[in-house]
Design an enzyme around this catalytic site. Structure first.
Site, PDB file in Angstrom:
ATOM      1  N   ASP A   1       0.859  -1.169   0.000  1.00 26.46           N
ATOM      2  CA  ASP A   1       0.000   0.000   0.000  1.00 26.46           C
ATOM      3  C   ASP A   1       0.909   1.238   0.000  1.00 26.46           C
ATOM      4  O   ASP A   1       2.138   1.133   0.120  1.00 26.46           O
ATOM      5  CB  ASP A   1      -0.970  -0.007   1.192  1.00 26.46           C
ATOM      6  CG  ASP A   1      -2.189   0.892   0.923  1.00 26.46           C
ATOM      7  OD1 ASP A   1      -2.149   1.680  -0.050  1.00 26.46           O
ATOM      8  OD2 ASP A   1      -3.170   0.819   1.671  1.00 26.46           O
TER       9      ASP A   1
HETATM   10  C1  BGC Z   1      -4.958   3.358   0.180  1.00 26.73           C
HETATM   11  C2  BGC Z   1      -5.194   2.341  -0.912  1.00 26.73           C
HETATM   12  C3  BGC Z   1      -5.040   2.987  -2.271  1.00 26.73           C
HETATM   13  C4  BGC Z   1      -3.683   3.626  -2.354  1.00 26.73           C
HETATM   14  C5  BGC Z   1      -3.393   4.264  -3.700  1.00 26.73           C
HETATM   15  C6  BGC Z   1      -3.709   4.166  -0.036  1.00 26.73           C
HETATM   16  O1  BGC Z   1      -3.650   5.234   0.841  1.00 26.73           O
HETATM   17  O2  BGC Z   1      -4.900   2.688   1.431  1.00 26.73           O
HETATM   18  O3  BGC Z   1      -6.456   1.784  -0.770  1.00 26.73           O
HETATM   19  O4  BGC Z   1      -5.219   2.031  -3.270  1.00 26.73           O
HETATM   20  O5  BGC Z   1      -3.582   4.620  -1.355  1.00 26.73           O
HETATM   21  O6  BGC Z   1      -4.151   5.380  -3.912  1.00 26.73           O
END
Ligand code: BGC
Length: 756
Positions: free
Chosen positions: A283
């Protein structure tokens, strides 16, 4: 016999085909990897966003541009639009030594540019075919605009409505969650990644992210393996089994080790036990965040992640800047780097990017697919199916178009909150406000007043308005606004108050310790109640709310979540009865925050409380009932469905016999309508304590007014299986209760015995 032979030959041919496709891919990737330097391999493991301070006209910052040219980027996310993606791809193709195409990802969460209801809303449709279609439509639109990777579905089981990200998932139940997880993957990938209208799904957040302590985002998770396997892991597994080509690790710890560096999770469970063959991405900066978790410095945490089985590093560049050193120092192996690189190249191969890096960049497709009329119609349909009718006294709904309607509330004539959280590519200007939707529907006498701010608290509003104004504080005093709304209400036959949460009151980093409707709006609806006019509440929210006053005092409550772009039209469809509401809750609604967790499928205690009244030395509270305000599976219709007696084909079963459970369902109302008939099972005796109730099947049935249908479920021992304390997945003989009904609380139940 002859047919069997043909089938056999066909299967052999298909296996041969699959194998030869795999062999071809391996040969291609082997050949490419032979040409790659160590730096280029590590470069593939790096996922970036365009970068800050982009010069006008540029698609990515000069820093990112140089990295692409140097072969230091495997993919980008946050570049939106076919032309921009083409430009960025051109950088990789024309300027990098090996011309390896980039992946282009995005958070396509509930629709792409055409925005659908938030996922929690979609899950309340209990319409698996429709949910699959929602992902299919989103994939068609997103791929036409250049994307080949969606950071979706989010399948985290969430039982704590304080957690803002409950909005992004399918609620509290592993069975419903698994069906939806698999449907979303099918919708995105459609069984063939190489097509130009399919994209790679990315199941997230692996794993258990929804179980954060206290509902506070990113917080600690601590859970027994039995609970994990039975209650939290099934949706991820269902998505993997459905063929999801990628998976995203979560921010939280599991057994004290962050998921992003957790070898048990990413290798033993995911790859060895579940046979996952795709790529694993971190993530956003979750590799780096392991420093704050106390796992070491950037080099250590990056090595930890690679050792655990994490292939791609999102944004943080820990891999890019430290893996070479770690390899020299023997902290990671060449094979680990090669394996990670191979998985990313394989994803690109499967997407057809080596054949044509611009496969998803066809301007004619973008022109016809993006925001097309059929997608808008789909958004409207999906929204109407996601609404849950919580209350409807004296059939106050549906409204008549000839009624004079006082439409009030801060969300009644609002565009900026309709899309909900995580609508990163949506355009709120395209949203249909409720006021407009009601007028579009042909209502002749609509009187509007804002009545209240979403919140009067300017400091709170500042926190919510990070992506633009969601809470717009009026220049008038609260009393002036209420007075205006009351005056309008006094002139109308019925009051419809559109209230609730601003879109950014839920979603990432939007946890709340109180989950009620803000006071400014409560004051408004209390004043409206005093007018004595029938009071209909349309409540928008990204999470379940505590609605005690509302449920006791409103005449009708339609819970619409954040409905997406077609909000106003869809709400009007339901308010006026063009569409009969059929949504059912996918999470329980607590009476107060102190009850959380209050999910339906909890274990019994040794001192269960028989009802809702307080009993000394039983498991209960002094100041609130144990039951939720609205249970899982609950939702009303403008029709009234009557259930006949539950009938079973047998009450004593053996081995692999099949049990049929059926009821006759009759629509006793005046409207055609859909009912979700729900099947639950309780396993009465087990080697581990078993939940009080478990959803095991459901059918959404359409009945005309007056019509009856028999609804049947077949139950096999497969439906009785669970993970025991040795994590063996099997069923245990004994007594079970088979239950069917309209929600998890109102059920008929028959006891059976099933022996091995
Ligand atoms: C979130 C994810 C997301 C990623 C990219 C993160 O902060 O937890 O769900 O896909 O950002 O935007």
């Amino acid at each position: 016999m002859k047919r069997l032979m043909t089938l056999w030959l066909l299967l052999i041919a298909m296996a041969g085909y699959g194998q030869s496709a795999d062999v071809k891919m391996k040969t291609y990737v082997d050949g490419l990897m032979k040409k790659m330097t160590l730096e280029e391999k590590i470069g593939q493991l790096n996922l970036l966003t365009p970068g800050g301070g982009i010069a006008t006209g540029a698609v990515v910052s000069s820093d990112v541009e140089n990295k692409i040219a140097n072969g230091q980027v495997g993919g980008l996310f946050g570049v939106i639009g076919e032309a921009k993606i083409r430009q960025a791809q051109e950088l990789a193709i024309s300027r990098s030594r090996l011309k390896i195409p980039l992946l282009f990802g995005s958070d396509v969460i509930h629709g792409y540019k055409t925005t659908f209801p938030i996922p929690l809303g979609l899950s309340c449709s209990w319409d698996i075919e429709m949910i699959e279609r929602s992902a299919r439509v989103a994939a068609t639109e997103a791929t036409a605009d250049g994307l080949n990777w969606a950071f979706s579905p989010m399948v985290d089981i969430a039982r704590d409505p304080r957690w803002g990200r409950i909005a992004e998932g399918a609620g509290e139940d592993p069975y419903l969650g698994s069906k939806i997880a698999a449907a979303m993957v099918r919708g995105y990938q459609n069984g063939d990644l190489s097509k130009d209208n399919t994209l790679m799904a990315c199941v997230k957040h692996f794993a258990l992210y929804g179980a954060a302590d206290g509902g506070r985002d990113y917080n600690t998770v601590d859970m027994s393996r039995v609970k994990m396997y039975n209650e939290y892991l099934p949706p991820y597994k269902a998505a993997v089994d459905a063929g999801s080509a990628s998976i995203m690790s979560s921010f939280n710890v599991i057994d004290g080790i962050p998921a992003t560096g957790n070898k048990w999770l990413l290798t033993d469970l995911l790859r060895k036990e579940w046979g996952f063959k795709g790529m694993v991405v971190s993530d956003y900066t979750s590799v780096n965040e392991m420093i704050d978790h106390g796992m070491g410095d950037l080099q250590q945490v990056s090595a930890l992640a690679l050792n655990a089985g994490l292939d791609m590093d999102m944004v943080g560049e820990g891999y890019l800047t430290t893996l070479k050193k770690s390899l020299k120092e023997g902290k990671v192996t060449q094979k680990q780097i090669d394996d990670a690189c191979r998985r990313i190249l394989e994803a690109k191969y499967k997407l057809g990017l080596f054949d044509d890096p611009y496969r998803y960049c066809k301007s004619d497709r973008a022109a016809t697919e993006v925001l097309s009329a059929d997608k808008k119609a789909a958004a409207r349909e999906f929204a109407t199916k996601s609404f849950v009718l919580l209350k409807n006294n004296n059939q106050v709904l549906p409204l008549k178009k000839t009624n004079s309607i006082a439409l009030v509330g801060p969300l009644a004539d609002n565009k900026s909150n309709m899309l909900g959280t995580w609508a990163v590519s949506g355009n709120a200007d395209l949203a249909i406000p409720v006021l407009q939707g009601i007028k579009n529907e042909g209502a002749t006498q609509v009187l509007y007043a804002k009545g209240a701010n979403i919140s009067d608290d300017t400091l709170y509003a500042k926190k919510i308005n990070v992506f633009g104004t969601r809470i717009d504080i009026d220049k008038r005093s609260a009393q002036e606004m209420i007075d205006e709304a009351v005056a309008v209400a006094n002139r109308a036959d019925v009051v419809v108050a559109v209230i609730g949460e601003a879109s950014e009151m839920s979603g990432e980093s939007s946890s709340r310790s109180r989950i009620d409707i803000p006071e400014s709006q409560i004051n408004l609806i209390k004043a409206l109640k005093r007018t004595g006019k029938p009071l209909v509440l349309v409540i928008m929210s990204g999470r379940p709310l505590t609605l005690n006053w509302e449920s006791a005092n409103a005449d009708a409550i339609l819970f619409t979540w954040h409905p997406g772009q077609e909000a106003g039209n869809a709400i009007a469809d339901v308010l006026f009865g063009d569409v009969n509401p059929s949504g059912k809750l996918s999470t329980s609604f607590p009476r107060n925050v102190g009850q959380i967790p209050v999910h339906y499928n909890h274990l019994n205690t040794g001192r269960p409380n028989p009802g809702d009244a307080f009993n000394k030395f039983r498991s209960n509270y002094l100041d609130v009932e144990n039951s939720p305000l609205y249970p899982f599976g609950y939702g009303l219709s403008y029709s009234r469905f009557e259930y006949g007696p539950l009938q079973l084909s047998s009450a004593a079963l053996k081995g692999n016999q099949v049990l049929t459970a059926s009821v006759q369902l009759t629509n006793k109302g005046a409207y055609a309508g859909e009912e979700v008939v729900q099947l639950y099972i309780r396993d009465l005796v087990g080697s581990i304590a078993r939940p009080l109730n478990e959803l095991k099947g459901f059918k959404k049935v359409l009945l005309k007014a007056g019509e009856s249908k028999t609804v049947s479920f077949t139950i096999t021992p497969e439906d009785l299986k669970f993970y025991n304390s040795a994590l063996r997945y099997d069923w245990e003989p004994g007594d079970f209760e088979i239950r069917i009904g309209t929600n998890s609380r109102d059920l008929q139940s028959v006891k059976i015995n099933w022996v091995k």
